[in-house]
Design a protein around this motif. Structure first.
Motif, PDB file in Angstrom:
ATOM      1  N   THR A   1       0.829  -1.211   0.000  1.00 29.63           N
ATOM      2  CA  THR A   1       0.000   0.000   0.000  1.00 29.63           C
ATOM      3  C   THR A   1       0.862   1.258   0.000  1.00 29.63           C
ATOM      4  N   GLY A   2       2.016   1.214   0.644  1.00 26.15           N
ATOM      5  CA  GLY A   2       2.911   2.371   0.627  1.00 26.15           C
ATOM      6  C   GLY A   2       3.344   2.718  -0.783  1.00 26.15           C
ATOM      7  N   ILE A   3       3.662   1.701  -1.570  1.00 26.38           N
ATOM      8  CA  ILE A   3       4.063   1.924  -2.971  1.00 26.38           C
ATOM      9  C   ILE A   3       2.885   2.474  -3.775  1.00 26.38           C
ATOM     10  N   GLY A   4       1.729   1.831  -3.637  1.00 27.33           N
ATOM     11  CA  GLY A   4       0.555   2.257  -4.404  1.00 27.33           C
ATOM     12  C   GLY A   4       0.127   3.674  -4.093  1.00 27.33           C
ATOM     13  N   TYR A   5       0.199   4.059  -2.821  1.00 25.49           N
ATOM     14  CA  TYR A   5      -0.220   5.402  -2.415  1.00 25.49           C
ATOM     15  C   TYR A   5       0.706   6.467  -2.999  1.00 25.49           C
ATOM     16  N   LEU A   6       2.009   6.218  -2.960  1.00 22.29           N
ATOM     17  CA  LEU A   6       2.976   7.168  -3.517  1.00 22.29           C
ATOM     18  C   LEU A   6       2.761   7.348  -5.016  1.00 22.29           C
ATOM     19  N   VAL A   7       2.572   6.250  -5.728  1.00 19.13           N
ATOM     20  CA  VAL A   7       2.349   6.329  -7.180  1.00 19.13           C
ATOM     21  C   VAL A   7       1.033   7.059  -7.480  1.00 19.13           C
ATOM     22  N   GLY A   8      -0.021   6.748  -6.736  1.00 17.88           N
ATOM     23  CA  GLY A   8      -1.322   7.368  -6.988  1.00 17.88           C
ATOM     24  C   GLY A   8      -1.308   8.871  -6.804  1.00 17.88           C
ATOM     25  N   LEU A   9      -0.696   9.359  -5.724  1.00 21.40           N
ATOM     26  CA  LEU A   9      -0.611  10.807  -5.518  1.00 21.40           C
ATOM     27  C   LEU A   9       0.226  11.467  -6.601  1.00 21.40           C
ATOM     28  N   GLY A  10       1.292  10.785  -7.044  1.00 19.17           N
ATOM     29  CA  GLY A  10       2.107  11.334  -8.127  1.00 19.17           C
ATOM     30  C   GLY A  10       1.309  11.500  -9.408  1.00 19.17           C
TER      31      GLY A  10
ATOM     32  N   VAL B   1      -8.767   8.018 -10.476  1.00 16.44           N
ATOM     33  CA  VAL B   1      -7.408   7.955  -9.929  1.00 16.44           C
ATOM     34  C   VAL B   1      -7.434   8.164  -8.416  1.00 16.44           C
ATOM     35  N   ALA B   2      -8.246   9.124  -7.963  1.00 17.22           N
ATOM     36  CA  ALA B   2      -8.349   9.391  -6.526  1.00 17.22           C
ATOM     37  C   ALA B   2      -8.918   8.178  -5.789  1.00 17.22           C
ATOM     38  N   LEU B   3      -9.907   7.518  -6.391  1.00 19.54           N
ATOM     39  CA  LEU B   3     -10.505   6.335  -5.773  1.00 19.54           C
ATOM     40  C   LEU B   3      -9.472   5.224  -5.611  1.00 19.54           C
ATOM     41  N   LEU B   4      -8.695   4.976  -6.670  1.00 17.51           N
ATOM     42  CA  LEU B   4      -7.667   3.933  -6.615  1.00 17.51           C
ATOM     43  C   LEU B   4      -6.562   4.296  -5.628  1.00 17.51           C
ATOM     44  N   THR B   5      -6.223   5.574  -5.571  1.00 19.21           N
ATOM     45  CA  THR B   5      -5.211   6.020  -4.608  1.00 19.21           C
ATOM     46  C   THR B   5      -5.693   5.801  -3.181  1.00 19.21           C
ATOM     47  N   GLY B   6      -6.953   6.125  -2.938  1.00 28.40           N
ATOM     48  CA  GLY B   6      -7.516   5.904  -1.612  1.00 28.40           C
ATOM     49  C   GLY B   6      -7.511   4.435  -1.229  1.00 28.40           C
ATOM     50  N   MET B   7      -7.704   3.555  -2.193  1.00 31.40           N
ATOM     51  CA  MET B   7      -7.684   2.121  -1.913  1.00 31.40           C
ATOM     52  C   MET B   7      -6.287   1.642  -1.535  1.00 31.40           C
TER      53      MET B   7
END
Length: 442
Positions: free
Chosen positions: A82-91, A111-117
């Motif tokens: 999740t740490g990796i996914g969150y960083l990529v999503g915000l970018g 994109v925001a929905l996937l980042t939140g997940m």
């Protein structure tokens, strides 16, 4: 103070607690930076609320599933992924605001929905770990300390974001949130590994901590609840098939979830309103100071309640929060067009003193209502309730800000806090009646 000293003497707990707090810093950094980025991109608080709501809705959707994954022993892997996914999503979100026209915001919702997940589930994992290494009699103090520590992070985050916004721009502040989340997830996962703690049915690695707790006066074999042992639901025996039924058959758990949803909806309505008021006053950097003052009051209130021997009723804590929000609403436009900033800061501080104690009461209620082997799942539902409340609140707050101004949106938050207070009061009275019936039947 003796309780705090006892907690400090539990092996591995100080390090785990420190990293669990630092890993949450990104949560308080994000709202200001993301709101400023989105409003600057599209020009609408309503759109910013929808996008922010989509991000928090993503958290709500996966909260229980991630809790179950942590219960089954996958906590460390979950934190890293999740740490990796969150960083990529915000970018990706920041990149979209810099390369696409504002009319493309519907794509950003996905994109925001996937980042939140992909939000790192630090809070629910840590709250499931605490009962494994902390004696039950220190549970209330620890959960209050955790709520207070969270408010310290809620104070620090907005100030850091304000500095980044002032020195650079909001986009850099959002990227900093992703980096902090990623580093925090790795560090907390490493701390869990070095402590030999696993979540879930495999409790072998947790035995050293349980034995240490026994040396400090706790019973290593007990499965008493950390908050209200009289409400214990199960013992440490292996889960029977019927024990995997939904947790919502437990009235105290269900009440805690509903109260959390209403309370967090109220809190997020204030957060977004403060950012909007500061931006519309051409003082975007002030938003961090405002929110930091509010959360500082929360931290002070949490420490004060945690040190008390006598418990403060949950409904009284929520009532104080509702009163603080109502007073704030009177001071903001359009009710009051010109008001000294210092007066707003005073009201924010005083009103904030009820936040951490209210959160701590929710933590204790949920922890005490479910079997120990399902606490990560329970706190997953608690995370879903909190983020779900935010997801519902932010779009509505954005619409109210565009249409009427911050006073109205904060007033709606006060009403939500009042609803949470009423629900909590009714639930406590019902629990008292049930407790009176049990001895009579015995």
């Amino acid at each position: 103070m003796k309780s705090y000293k006892a907690l400090a003497g539990i092996p591995h707990l100080p390090r785990l607690f420190l990293w669990s707090m630092l890993a949450r810093l990104n949560v308080s950094m994000l709202p200001i930076g993301l709101t400023l980025v989105l409003v600057g991109w599209n020009g609408s608080y309503a759109v910013a609320g929808v996008l922010g709501g989509a991000l928090t809705a993503g958290q709500a959707l996966v909260g229980p599933a991630r809790g179950r994954a942590a219960d089954w022993g996958a906590a460390r892997k979950l934190l890293v992924l999740t740490g990796i996914g969150y960083l990529v999503g915000l970018g990706v979100l920041v990149l979209m605001t810099r390369t696409m026209p504002g009319g493309g915001w519907p794509i950003a919702v996905l994109v925001a929905l996937l980042t939140g997940m992909s939000t790192v589930p630090i809070s629910q994992v840590s709250r499931a770990v605490w009962p494994k290494i902390v004696p039950s009699e220190l549970g209330r103090t620890l959960f209050t300390l955790e709520a207070t520590g969270s408010e310290v992070m809620q104070t620090t985050g907005p100030l850091l974001t304000s500095l980044l916004v002032t020195a650079l721009d909001p986009g850099y502040a959002v990227m900093a949130c992703g980096i902090v989340a990623f580093v925090g997830a790795l560090a907390f996962a490493a701390a869990l590994g070095s402590a030999g703690i696993r979540s879930g049915a495999d409790q072998t690695a947790a035995k050293p901590q349980a034995e240490t707790a026994a040396e400090t006066g706790a019973d290593a074999g007990t499965e008493e609840d950390t908050a209200t042992s009289a409400s214990a639901v199960t013992t440490a025996s292996a889960p029977e098939p019927e024990e995997r039924r939904t947790l919502f058959v437990l009235p105290k758990f269900t009440l805690g979830i509903v109260v959390t949803l209403a309370m967090m909806a109220a809190i997020f309505s204030v957060n977004l309103s403060l950012v909007a008021w500061a931006r519309d006053s051409h003082e975007s950097g002030l938003s961090g100071v405002l929110i930091a003052c509010w959360t500082t009051g929360s931290a002070v209130g949490g420490l004060g309640v945690g040190a008390l021997r006598k418990d403060v009723p949950h409904s009284a804590r929520l009532a104080a929060m509702a009163v603080g929000m109502a007073l704030l609403a009177v001071l903001l436009p359009p009710v009051t067009e010109t008001i000294p900033v210092w007066l707003v800061l005073v009201v924010l501080f005083l009103g904030g003193t009820a936040i951490a104690p209210s959160m701590a009461a929710n933590f204790m209620q949920v922890s005490g209502a479910v079997p120990q082997e399902r606490r990560a799942e329970a706190f997953g539902w608690l995370a879903t309730a909190g983020t779900g409340g935010a997801a519902l609140s932010m779009p509505v707050t954005g619409v109210l800000l565009d249409a009427s101004g911050p006073a109205v949106s904060v007033a709606v938050g006060a009403v939500l806090a009042l609803c949470a207070m009423v629900l909590s009061y009714i639930g406590s009275k019902r629990a008292e009646r049930n407790d009176e019936v049990v001895p009579a039947e015995a």
